[in-house]
Design an enzyme around this catalytic site. Structure first.
Site, mmCIF file in Angstrom:
data_model
loop_
_atom_site.group_PDB
_atom_site.id
_atom_site.type_symbol
_atom_site.label_atom_id
_atom_site.label_comp_id
_atom_site.label_asym_id
_atom_site.label_seq_id
_atom_site.Cartn_x
_atom_site.Cartn_y
_atom_site.Cartn_z
ATOM 1 N N LYS A 211 67.471 6.120 100.699
ATOM 2 C CA LYS A 211 68.211 6.475 99.473
ATOM 3 C C LYS A 211 69.673 6.103 99.663
ATOM 4 O O LYS A 211 70.171 6.089 100.793
ATOM 5 C CB LYS A 211 68.096 7.981 99.204
HETATM 6 P P1 NAD Z 1 69.161 9.686 84.083
HETATM 7 O O1 NAD Z 1 70.578 9.614 84.504
HETATM 8 O O2 NAD Z 1 68.561 8.572 83.283
HETATM 9 O O3 NAD Z 1 68.880 11.041 83.234
HETATM 10 C C1 NAD Z 1 69.229 12.302 83.639
HETATM 11 C C2 NAD Z 1 69.492 13.099 82.374
HETATM 12 O O4 NAD Z 1 69.640 14.482 82.720
HETATM 13 C C3 NAD Z 1 70.769 12.675 81.659
HETATM 14 O O5 NAD Z 1 70.497 12.509 80.288
HETATM 15 C C4 NAD Z 1 71.739 13.838 81.926
HETATM 16 O O6 NAD Z 1 72.654 14.047 80.874
HETATM 17 C C5 NAD Z 1 70.778 15.001 82.054
HETATM 18 N N1 NAD Z 1 71.272 16.108 82.871
HETATM 19 C C6 NAD Z 1 71.895 16.052 84.072
HETATM 20 N N2 NAD Z 1 72.155 17.286 84.528
HETATM 21 C C7 NAD Z 1 71.687 18.139 83.590
HETATM 22 C C8 NAD Z 1 71.645 19.534 83.481
HETATM 23 N N3 NAD Z 1 72.144 20.327 84.432
HETATM 24 N N4 NAD Z 1 71.060 20.089 82.374
HETATM 25 C C9 NAD Z 1 70.538 19.299 81.411
HETATM 26 N N5 NAD Z 1 70.544 17.953 81.467
HETATM 27 C C10 NAD Z 1 71.117 17.390 82.530
HETATM 28 O O7 NAD Z 1 68.333 9.941 85.423
HETATM 29 P P2 NAD Z 1 66.780 9.756 85.632
HETATM 30 O O8 NAD Z 1 66.534 8.422 86.207
HETATM 31 O O9 NAD Z 1 66.059 10.194 84.418
HETATM 32 O O10 NAD Z 1 66.538 10.798 86.837
HETATM 33 C C11 NAD Z 1 66.402 12.195 86.601
HETATM 34 C C12 NAD Z 1 65.838 12.832 87.857
HETATM 35 O O11 NAD Z 1 64.574 12.219 88.166
HETATM 36 C C13 NAD Z 1 66.676 12.692 89.126
HETATM 37 O O12 NAD Z 1 66.463 13.820 89.940
HETATM 38 C C14 NAD Z 1 66.068 11.465 89.808
HETATM 39 O O13 NAD Z 1 66.323 11.453 91.204
HETATM 40 C C15 NAD Z 1 64.605 11.700 89.502
HETATM 41 N N6 NAD Z 1 63.752 10.519 89.561
HETATM 42 C C16 NAD Z 1 64.012 9.421 88.792
HETATM 43 C C17 NAD Z 1 63.138 8.339 88.848
HETATM 44 C C18 NAD Z 1 63.316 7.127 87.966
HETATM 45 O O14 NAD Z 1 62.435 6.250 87.965
HETATM 46 N N7 NAD Z 1 64.396 7.035 87.193
HETATM 47 C C19 NAD Z 1 62.037 8.366 89.704
HETATM 48 C C20 NAD Z 1 61.796 9.505 90.466
HETATM 49 C C21 NAD Z 1 62.654 10.575 90.379
#
Ligand code: NAD
Length: 442
Positions: free
Chosen positions: A132
């Site tokens: 990561k």
């Molecule tokens: P992203 O940045 O596209 O979306 C995250 C969203 O959550 C944003 O819209 C943000 O405004 C919102 N957010 C952040 N903190 C918040 C809070 N406290 N309350 C409410 N909303 C909040 O990110 P993503 O890619 O969707 O990733 C989200 C999570 O999923 C992370 O933990 C990431 O590590 C995990 N993840 C992502 C992927 C992927 O393919 N993108 C894969 C596995 C895990």
């Protein structure tokens, strides 16, 4: 300006557990993702009666890199950003894991995320280790030009450490297809040839995979289907609340709604939405695309985002960030199923409370593994130079997610442990087996 961290071994050794000894939970373990990961790892390793030597090998990251990244800002000044890349394990294949940009990125957070990637890749049985990266910055306050220069210089600092057979980054919070295109281009310029398989999550026209963008949300929807089947509950009338409407949350919402689930709540940073009869997700996506926010949407009532987590529902999907379900709010949760879209949304202390309440937890290292599985497909396609249709990607993804869900449930039943510890045990077992087979190089 590249320095390999000298601290980890000494610093981390202080936490080496005595095998077969019960640990007491500290406040640090509740809020520090690395401590939480290590606590669950120890619990699963103890249940597995893991060999003490392999225990030590798997408990610590293999390699940790800290880089200081000078960037010429638009106003003519120079800023220096701190970035990390942690490779937790490369036993089963190249390191694999996203890069996140955020003001609160820390080495412990990146360590935890790298370890979770090792376990996640092992749960879905794909040939990758775990890694990561992260850069401490505030992307909302940076221009596209500043982000591009920072990304390219960060890539240049990592150049010997990443590569298709070494470590393959991907998007995470606040990084996207464009960021991956810049990394691929920078790496390719250094190699004097185009190397698409150095990153995944790229735009489709430069080696990205069809279906990758939706894959994490798709995997979540498959896990929800399987959980309902396992618990003998119907999809029709199943009420879902989602925290985070980014890549993971919005795609999960869209796919679940298409399958007949009713999305009754969405919690975002700047506000929440609630509609008992169901939120029209395509309309909400159009509203967000138009206004930049979910707030002000006419198809739902405004709601306090934190309170949405504790509203009655069948499935709660935290898909935003870490440590949102803690000892402070776990007892108030009113969901039957918790499907962890985000990495590390639930603290160790909350695990015990949820178990006592009988909440069926689909742990992050299973629930959100659809993303890395589709990343694996992208890497395979780039190396073959032959690209699959979206249907082929989706079919393969559905099969891996369904099989992995069943593997975790079987492990949970046969070892009489909860789903999270079952997923860790399954993953640790697989990585330990490979590590033993490869032996320790001297
Ligand atoms: P992203 O940045 O596209 O979306 C995250 C969203 O959550 C944003 O819209 C943000 O405004 C919102 N957010 C952040 N903190 C918040 C809070 N406290 N309350 C409410 N909303 C909040 O990110 P993503 O890619 O969707 O990733 C989200 C999570 O999923 C992370 O933990 C990431 O590590 C995990 N993840 C992502 C992927 C992927 O393919 N993108 C894969 C596995 C895990």
């Amino acid at each position: 300006m590249t320095t390999e961290s000298l601290v980890p071994a000494a610093e981390l050794q202080r936490n080496l557990p005595m095998q077969h000894q019960q640990q007491t939970l500290t406040l640090e373990q509740e809020t520090n993702p690395w401590e939480a990961q290590a606590y669950r790892f120890d619990l699963a390793a103890r249940k597995l009666k893991l060999d003490q030597g392999i225990w030590k090998v798997l408990r610590y990251p293999t390699r940790e890199l800290i880089v200081h990244i000078p960037v010429c800002m638009d106003n003519g000044t120079i800023e220096v950003f701190t970035g990390y890349r942690v490779q937790h394990s490369v036993a089963r294949g190249p390191g694999k894991g996203g890069i996140r940009y955020a003001p609160d990125v820390s080495l412990d957070e990146v360590r935890a995320l790298a370890s979770w990637m090792t376990w996640k890749c092992a749960v879905v049985n794909i040939p990758f280790g775990g890694a990561k990266g992260g850069v401490i910055c505030d992307p909302k306050r940076m221009s596209q030009g500043e982000l591009e220069r920072m990304t390219r210089r960060y890539t240049a600092e990592l150049i010997e450490f990443i590569g298709p057979e070494k470590d393959v980054p991907a998007p995470d919070m606040n990084t996207n297809e464009q960021t991956m295109a810049w990394i691929m281009d920078t790496y390719s310029m250094h190699m004097r040839q185009t190397v698409t398989s150095v990153v995944t999550g790229k735009p489709v026209n430069i080696g990205g995979s069809r279906g990758r963008r939706e894959a994490t949300g798709r995997g979540i929807s498959v896990c929800c289907d399987e959980a309902l089947k396992h618990l003998n509950l119907p999809v029709q009338g199943c009420r879902v609340i989602i925290q985070g409407f980014g890549n993971v949350g919005s795609n999960a919402a869209k796919l679940l709604a298409e399958k007949g689930y009713t999305i009754i709540g969405i919690a975002e940073f700047d506000g929440g939405l609630f509609n008992d009869r169901g939120i029209d997700i395509p309309n909400l996506l159009s509203h967000r695309a138009r206004t930049g926010s979910v707030t002000g949407f006419s198809g739902a009532e405004p709601a306090e985002p934190h309170q949405l987590l504790t509203q009655p529902c069948d499935i709660l999907i935290p898909a935003a960030t870490e440590n949102v379900i803690t000892s402070q709010n776990a007892a108030q949760l009113q969901c039957r199923i918790l499907c962890e879209g985000a990495n590390g949304p639930t603290t160790v202390a909350a695990d015990d409370i949820l178990e006592q309440k009988g909440v069926f937890v689909i742990p992050d290292i299973l629930a959100n593994a659809g993303g890395v599985t589709a990343s694996y497909f992208e890497w395979v396609q780039d190396r073959m130079g032959y690209f699959w249709t979206e249907e082929e990607v989706n079919q393969r993804l559905d099969r891996i997610m369904t099989d992995s869900f069943q593997d975790v449930i079987s492990y949970s039943t046969s070892h009489d442990v909860n789903n999270r510890i079952a997923a860790y045990m399954l993953a640790i077992d697989r990585v330990a087996y490979t590590t033993k087979q490869r032996g320790i190089y001297a």
